[in-house]
Design a protein around this motif. Structure first.
Motif, PDB file in Angstrom:
ATOM      1  N   PHE A   1       0.846  -1.180   0.000  1.00 25.62           N
ATOM      2  CA  PHE A   1       0.000   0.000   0.000  1.00 25.62           C
ATOM      3  C   PHE A   1       0.892   1.245   0.000  1.00 25.62           C
ATOM      4  O   PHE A   1       1.682   1.461   0.906  1.00 25.62           O
ATOM      5  CB  PHE A   1      -0.890  -0.001   1.241  1.00 25.62           C
ATOM      6  N   MET A   2       0.825   2.044  -1.064  1.00 26.52           N
ATOM      7  CA  MET A   2       1.623   3.266  -1.144  1.00 26.52           C
ATOM      8  C   MET A   2       0.849   4.305  -1.956  1.00 26.52           C
ATOM      9  O   MET A   2       0.884   4.300  -3.190  1.00 26.52           O
ATOM     10  CB  MET A   2       2.985   2.999  -1.782  1.00 26.52           C
ATOM     11  N   PRO A   3       0.139   5.202  -1.252  1.00 25.75           N
ATOM     12  CA  PRO A   3      -0.602   6.241  -1.973  1.00 25.75           C
ATOM     13  C   PRO A   3       0.332   7.163  -2.749  1.00 25.75           C
ATOM     14  O   PRO A   3       1.458   7.418  -2.333  1.00 25.75           O
ATOM     15  CB  PRO A   3      -1.311   7.012  -0.854  1.00 25.75           C
TER      16      PRO A   3
ATOM     17  N   VAL B   1      -3.318  15.606  -0.946  1.00 26.90           N
ATOM     18  CA  VAL B   1      -4.341  14.884  -1.706  1.00 26.90           C
ATOM     19  C   VAL B   1      -3.607  13.779  -2.455  1.00 26.90           C
ATOM     20  O   VAL B   1      -2.636  14.038  -3.167  1.00 26.90           O
ATOM     21  CB  VAL B   1      -5.085  15.808  -2.683  1.00 26.90           C
ATOM     22  N   THR B   2      -4.069  12.547  -2.248  1.00 26.72           N
ATOM     23  CA  THR B   2      -3.447  11.399  -2.904  1.00 26.72           C
ATOM     24  C   THR B   2      -4.440  10.745  -3.860  1.00 26.72           C
ATOM     25  O   THR B   2      -5.600  11.151  -3.922  1.00 26.72           O
ATOM     26  CB  THR B   2      -2.996  10.344  -1.870  1.00 26.72           C
ATOM     27  N   ASP B   3      -3.987   9.716  -4.542  1.00 27.53           N
ATOM     28  CA  ASP B   3      -4.893   8.957  -5.406  1.00 27.53           C
ATOM     29  C   ASP B   3      -5.927   8.188  -4.595  1.00 27.53           C
ATOM     30  O   ASP B   3      -6.869   7.642  -5.154  1.00 27.53           O
ATOM     31  CB  ASP B   3      -4.100   8.026  -6.318  1.00 27.53           C
TER      32      ASP B   3
ATOM     33  N   HIS C   1       4.518   4.992   3.529  1.00 26.49           N
ATOM     34  CA  HIS C   1       5.233   5.604   2.408  1.00 26.49           C
ATOM     35  C   HIS C   1       4.239   6.254   1.447  1.00 26.49           C
ATOM     36  O   HIS C   1       3.203   5.671   1.134  1.00 26.49           O
ATOM     37  CB  HIS C   1       6.042   4.562   1.637  1.00 26.49           C
ATOM     38  N   TYR C   2       4.599   7.431   0.985  1.00 28.84           N
ATOM     39  CA  TYR C   2       3.836   8.151  -0.033  1.00 28.84           C
ATOM     40  C   TYR C   2       4.784   8.391  -1.194  1.00 28.84           C
ATOM     41  O   TYR C   2       5.930   8.788  -0.989  1.00 28.84           O
ATOM     42  CB  TYR C   2       3.323   9.494   0.494  1.00 28.84           C
TER      43      TYR C   2
END
Length: 153
Positions: free
Chosen positions: A77-79, A99-101, A132-133
């Protein structure tokens, strides 16, 4: 006989090796998830031992490959950051509104060292909880977001 992946009645990933032996509860682990995501995947047993190494996961049959991709996406999982709405301060620790996906969220950046350049304009930002992003392309962000990032790089 070739290797394959399937799900059992409990939803666990099952690895069927070249001899036909079934291993339930396997976990796929990428060797280089950031630098070479399409190469090198280890299939680990439930007790943490490597059962198989896949140099080229694309060599699996379509159904097995789909299960592998599904399991890896759940594990990794990594936005992706689409924009940075603001930060509480330009010194660390500070809170970031992004703001992420996956939607809007807020996290705490502990240190400027938690922002890593991955090559080109790609960044990896780790929050105070270890999540993590990814910034896939810093140059593709809007101007206010790039200005904020520039203050920390």
């Amino acid at each position: 006989m070739t290797i394959s992946l399937e799900r059992d009645a409990h939803g666990l990933l099952v690895f069927v090796d070249a001899t036909g032996q079934r291993h339930a509860g396997v976990q796929p682990v990428r060797a280089f998830p950031l630098s070479a995501p399409g190469e090198g995947v280890a299939l680990m047993s439930a007790d943490g031992h490597e059962l198989a190494w896949l140099d080229a996961p694309d060599a699996l049959d379509a159904a097995s490959r789909a299960l592998l991709d599904e399991e890896l996406s759940r594990r990794e999982f990594m936005p992706r950051i689409r924009s940075i709405a603001g930060v509480s301060s330009f010194s660390t620790p500070c809170d970031w509104d992004i703001v992420t996906d996956r939607g809007a969220t807020r996290f705490t950046l502990r240190s400027e060292d938690d922002i890593r350049r991955l090559g080109g304009a790609r960044l990896l930002i780790t929050d105070s909880h270890g999540i993590h992003y990814e910034v896939a392309d810093m140059k593709a962000l809007d101007r206010p977001s790039r200005r904020i990032l520039d203050r920390f790089l």
